[in-house]
Write a protein that holds these residues in place. Sequence first.
Motif, mmCIF file in Angstrom:
data_model
loop_
_atom_site.group_PDB
_atom_site.id
_atom_site.type_symbol
_atom_site.label_atom_id
_atom_site.label_comp_id
_atom_site.label_asym_id
_atom_site.label_seq_id
_atom_site.Cartn_x
_atom_site.Cartn_y
_atom_site.Cartn_z
ATOM 1 N N ALA A 40 0.832 -1.205 0.000
ATOM 2 C CA ALA A 40 0.000 0.000 0.000
ATOM 3 C C ALA A 40 0.867 1.256 0.000
ATOM 4 C CB ALA A 40 -0.937 -0.004 1.198
ATOM 5 N N ALA A 41 1.930 1.264 0.786
ATOM 6 C CA ALA A 41 2.821 2.431 0.827
ATOM 7 C C ALA A 41 3.510 2.629 -0.522
ATOM 8 C CB ALA A 41 3.855 2.263 1.938
ATOM 9 N N TRP A 42 3.938 1.533 -1.146
ATOM 10 C CA TRP A 42 4.610 1.639 -2.450
ATOM 11 C C TRP A 42 3.641 2.182 -3.500
ATOM 12 C CZ3 TRP A 42 4.570 0.205 -7.500
ATOM 13 C CH2 TRP A 42 5.764 0.285 -8.198
ATOM 14 N N LEU A 43 2.430 1.670 -3.524
ATOM 15 C CA LEU A 43 1.438 2.125 -4.499
ATOM 16 C C LEU A 43 0.966 3.558 -4.234
ATOM 17 C CD1 LEU A 43 -0.699 -1.119 -4.852
ATOM 18 C CD2 LEU A 43 0.696 -0.064 -6.636
ATOM 19 N N ALA A 44 0.870 3.942 -2.959
ATOM 20 C CA ALA A 44 0.424 5.300 -2.626
ATOM 21 C C ALA A 44 1.404 6.342 -3.161
ATOM 22 C CB ALA A 44 0.264 5.445 -1.117
ATOM 23 N N ALA A 45 2.675 5.991 -3.242
ATOM 24 C CA ALA A 45 3.687 6.912 -3.770
ATOM 25 C C ALA A 45 3.660 6.980 -5.299
ATOM 26 C CB ALA A 45 5.073 6.483 -3.296
ATOM 27 N N ARG A 46 2.887 6.138 -5.939
ATOM 28 C CA ARG A 46 2.815 6.082 -7.404
ATOM 29 C C ARG A 46 1.348 6.105 -7.858
ATOM 30 N NH1 ARG A 46 6.713 3.759 -5.035
ATOM 31 N NH2 ARG A 46 8.834 3.821 -5.848
ATOM 32 N N PRO A 47 0.720 7.285 -7.878
ATOM 33 C CA PRO A 47 -0.703 7.376 -8.234
ATOM 34 C C PRO A 47 -0.976 7.110 -9.715
ATOM 35 C CG PRO A 47 0.210 9.563 -7.868
ATOM 36 C CD PRO A 47 1.282 8.574 -7.493
ATOM 37 N N GLU A 48 0.078 6.992 -10.536
ATOM 38 C CA GLU A 48 -0.130 6.741 -11.969
ATOM 39 C C GLU A 48 -0.515 5.294 -12.273
ATOM 40 O OE1 GLU A 48 4.231 6.015 -11.104
ATOM 41 O OE2 GLU A 48 2.811 7.575 -10.583
ATOM 42 N N VAL A 49 -0.441 4.395 -11.284
ATOM 43 C CA VAL A 49 -0.806 2.998 -11.495
ATOM 44 C C VAL A 49 -2.317 2.912 -11.710
ATOM 45 C CG1 VAL A 49 -0.864 0.690 -10.482
ATOM 46 C CG2 VAL A 49 1.139 2.134 -10.155
ATOM 47 N N GLU A 50 -2.731 2.406 -12.869
ATOM 48 C CA GLU A 50 -4.148 2.320 -13.210
ATOM 49 C C GLU A 50 -4.713 0.905 -13.075
ATOM 50 O OE1 GLU A 50 -4.496 3.828 -17.154
ATOM 51 O OE2 GLU A 50 -3.857 5.844 -16.583
ATOM 52 N N ILE A 51 -3.854 -0.103 -13.314
ATOM 53 C CA ILE A 51 -4.294 -1.499 -13.251
ATOM 54 C C ILE A 51 -3.283 -2.293 -12.432
ATOM 55 C CG2 ILE A 51 -4.815 -3.580 -14.580
ATOM 56 C CD1 ILE A 51 -5.514 -1.770 -16.941
ATOM 57 N N VAL A 52 -3.793 -3.079 -11.499
ATOM 58 C CA VAL A 52 -2.946 -3.965 -10.703
ATOM 59 C C VAL A 52 -3.337 -5.394 -11.052
ATOM 60 C CG1 VAL A 52 -2.303 -4.716 -8.387
ATOM 61 C CG2 VAL A 52 -2.724 -2.298 -8.829
ATOM 62 N N CYS A 53 -2.391 -6.122 -11.597
ATOM 63 C CA CYS A 53 -2.597 -7.513 -12.001
ATOM 64 C C CYS A 53 -1.982 -8.391 -10.914
ATOM 65 C CB CYS A 53 -1.929 -7.742 -13.359
ATOM 66 S SG CYS A 53 -2.162 -9.386 -14.000
ATOM 67 N N ARG A 54 -2.802 -9.192 -10.241
ATOM 68 C CA ARG A 54 -2.314 -9.935 -9.070
ATOM 69 C C ARG A 54 -2.973 -11.301 -8.967
ATOM 70 N NH1 ARG A 54 -6.186 -10.257 -5.406
ATOM 71 N NH2 ARG A 54 -7.941 -8.832 -5.531
ATOM 72 N N ASP A 55 -2.459 -12.131 -8.034
ATOM 73 C CA ASP A 55 -3.125 -13.387 -7.734
ATOM 74 C C ASP A 55 -4.177 -13.118 -6.659
ATOM 75 O OD1 ASP A 55 -1.723 -13.150 -5.366
ATOM 76 O OD2 ASP A 55 -0.399 -14.832 -5.735
ATOM 77 N N ARG A 56 -4.754 -14.174 -6.085
ATOM 78 C CA ARG A 56 -5.857 -13.986 -5.148
ATOM 79 C C ARG A 56 -5.407 -13.886 -3.694
ATOM 80 N NH1 ARG A 56 -9.739 -18.673 -7.017
ATOM 81 N NH2 ARG A 56 -9.860 -18.801 -4.777
ATOM 82 N N ALA A 57 -4.153 -13.617 -3.456
ATOM 83 C CA ALA A 57 -3.652 -13.498 -2.091
ATOM 84 C C ALA A 57 -4.338 -12.318 -1.390
ATOM 85 C CB ALA A 57 -2.140 -13.305 -2.096
ATOM 86 N N PRO A 58 -4.851 -12.528 -0.182
ATOM 87 C CA PRO A 58 -5.584 -11.454 0.495
ATOM 88 C C PRO A 58 -4.718 -10.245 0.834
ATOM 89 C CG PRO A 58 -5.325 -13.364 1.934
ATOM 90 C CD PRO A 58 -4.830 -13.767 0.575
ATOM 91 N N PHE A 59 -3.434 -10.472 1.130
ATOM 92 C CA PHE A 59 -2.574 -9.340 1.473
ATOM 93 C C PHE A 59 -2.303 -8.465 0.257
ATOM 94 C CE2 PHE A 59 -0.340 -13.401 1.495
ATOM 95 C CZ PHE A 59 0.531 -13.277 0.421
ATOM 96 N N PHE A 60 -2.246 -9.043 -0.946
ATOM 97 C CA PHE A 60 -2.089 -8.219 -2.150
ATOM 98 C C PHE A 60 -3.373 -7.456 -2.455
ATOM 99 C CE2 PHE A 60 1.276 -11.357 -3.854
ATOM 100 C CZ PHE A 60 2.269 -10.697 -3.178
ATOM 101 N N ALA A 61 -4.515 -8.086 -2.250
ATOM 102 C CA ALA A 61 -5.802 -7.421 -2.494
ATOM 103 C C ALA A 61 -5.969 -6.232 -1.553
ATOM 104 C CB ALA A 61 -6.949 -8.405 -2.313
ATOM 105 N N GLU A 62 -5.678 -6.444 -0.292
ATOM 106 C CA GLU A 62 -5.820 -5.372 0.695
ATOM 107 C C GLU A 62 -4.832 -4.241 0.425
ATOM 108 O OE1 GLU A 62 -5.235 -4.703 5.473
ATOM 109 O OE2 GLU A 62 -5.558 -6.736 4.734
#
Length: 188
Positions: A40-62
Amino acid sequence: MLGVDEYAQRKGRIYGTVLVDVETRRPVDLLPDREADTLAAWLAARPEVEIVCRDRAPFFAEGATRGAPQALQVADRWHIWHNLGQAAEKCVYQHRGRLRPSPAPPDEPQKEADPAMSSPWPTGHRFAERTRAKHATIHALLAAGHSKRSVARQPGMGLNTILRFSRATTPEELFTGQWQSRATKLDA
């Protein structure tokens, strides 16, 4: 488009998060752990991210939800195919007793059934070989005096799986569904 997945620094002990530019297929960054707060901290510093492609891990979703609420979250192709394959294999396994062999063409003489060919999955089929190996391992451990609970811990299988395999005297009983007694939606 940002790909998020885990990687092992030390398998079974230390995992981190790898961030990949999906379009160029190049790593963007490595995070030291799999925590939602770190992502979350890494993504918050990069607001240009429009799509996050991930697996179903709950920690990645959160982490993606908190760090990039504007981003669309999608499942990656590998996990979609992997999950679909597991679901299809599980469905076929559960309903294998209802599968009927195709009838022999009328111009060929009827042959006597080979015992190895009498099961829905003959020798050489990946699912059958894995089931036969599990059956042999479970029965060998039980014969050596291990309890069913300790056998469930050793190969990493659940107790219900151990109980089902221990009740079957041969692996073929697991293929034919003789042990399955509960009704399903397909019975009608």
